[in-house]
Scaffold this active site. Sequence first.
Site: not given
Ligand code: ADP
Length: 393
Positions: A204, A87, A322, A175, A324-325, A9, A206, A235, A373, A277-278
């Site tokens: 995530g 990808r 990231g 996606h 959502g999970e 990727n 994205g 974005r 993915e 970063d969330m």
């Molecule tokens: P990408 O789209 O680059 O693949 P990811 O799916 O890895 O990104 O998601 C990254 C996001 O997930 C970031 O904003 C990160 O802060 C968030 N994230 C990961 N773990 C947690 C958590 N435990 N609590 C809140 N946000 C999280």
Amino acid sequence: MTRAVLTLNAGSSSLKVALFPETGDQPLAVGLADRIGPDGVLKLKDATGAPLAASGDLTSHAGAIAAVIDSFRAQWPDLELLAIGHRVVHGGADNTRPVTVDDAVLTDLERLSPFAPLHQPHNLAGIRAAMAAFPGVPQVACFDTAFHRTNPKVSDSFALPRALYDDGVRRYGFHGLSYDYIAGELARRAPHLAEGRVIVAHLGNGASMCALQAGRSMASTMGFTALDGLPMGTRCGQVDPGVLLYLMDQKGMTAAEITDLLYRQSGLLGLSGLSNDMRTLEAAGTPEAAEAIDYFVFRCQREVGSLAAALGGIDALIFCGGIGENSRLIRARICERLGWMGIDIDPARNAANDAVISTDQARTTVMVIATNEELVIARAARAALGLARNVAE
Ligand code: ADP
């Protein structure tokens, strides 16, 4: 003999890799080459999480691929690469499934680069580097857009003059590899739900959402580019096109400046003035960080409502990506105003990151499914080899 398929990727300055065995879902190794250029770093680990020794020329994608393979060969001296899956962000209007790449396909995919100038050229550079390094090994392109080609015309067009649609100005959706995985996983775990109306929230860095009817994409929040829909790390998500006219006409901004603004300076970063970063925003506690989170949650709620309307109802909501999970807070915040559509989550299940986080009484099932993915790409690479039996695994 260690027979395996490699997934690549390739981003602008990164290369995500995974090495899968000939059969089975667990990778032998995964890794990331980051900041490809003078400061490139490469991290690889095996199935146990133990780091693999990795070094080499990380100034280019070709160098990074060679370094990855050198490391894998040191670990598995009898390694035989059966196929390489890539990808690719854009497959255009016609590619509805993965394709084995030859020079003609590559030329075709190059024609789509103007549609995704920040991503497509890097994806294709990765394919070219892999073709040069492994002549004779099948290279399979897997598209982020392909899964959405089942969208009805109302979902994949804009209200612009018809000629622009014919010119390729359409809602492609992205996606798709993630949604493909989730649709398959849902069919395995809860076949009755998979037959119904499902909204998948891939949240995530994205972020987008997809409306599934019986496992097929009917609509999604991303459109012509991966900018539309939900706000993301950097974005903008949905924005009135009039804003862009104003920036050009009144502020004298160039296309390059607006591109930078929309792709790299907006979203959670732009709103918070702090971070994309969330996790950082959840911990920050500043009013601006709180506002960025509020906006993200609000847009997610609006889009769930919109996609549910597109489906004529909702049977399940699935979180992945990231955020959502992992983010209990964001899942709870999004769901708290969706009670009217039968969504009711159990705080203990949500806090425990359970697979099903809705209450037993809820009319709509809410699930958390870790997306994969890379596995979708590996399966496509195997399928291209005629190992179709693995696709159904
Ligand atoms: P990408 O789209 O680059 O693949 P990811 O799916 O890895 O990104 O998601 C990254 C996001 O997930 C970031 O904003 C990160 O802060 C968030 N994230 C990961 N773990 C947690 C958590 N435990 N609590 C809140 N946000 C999280």
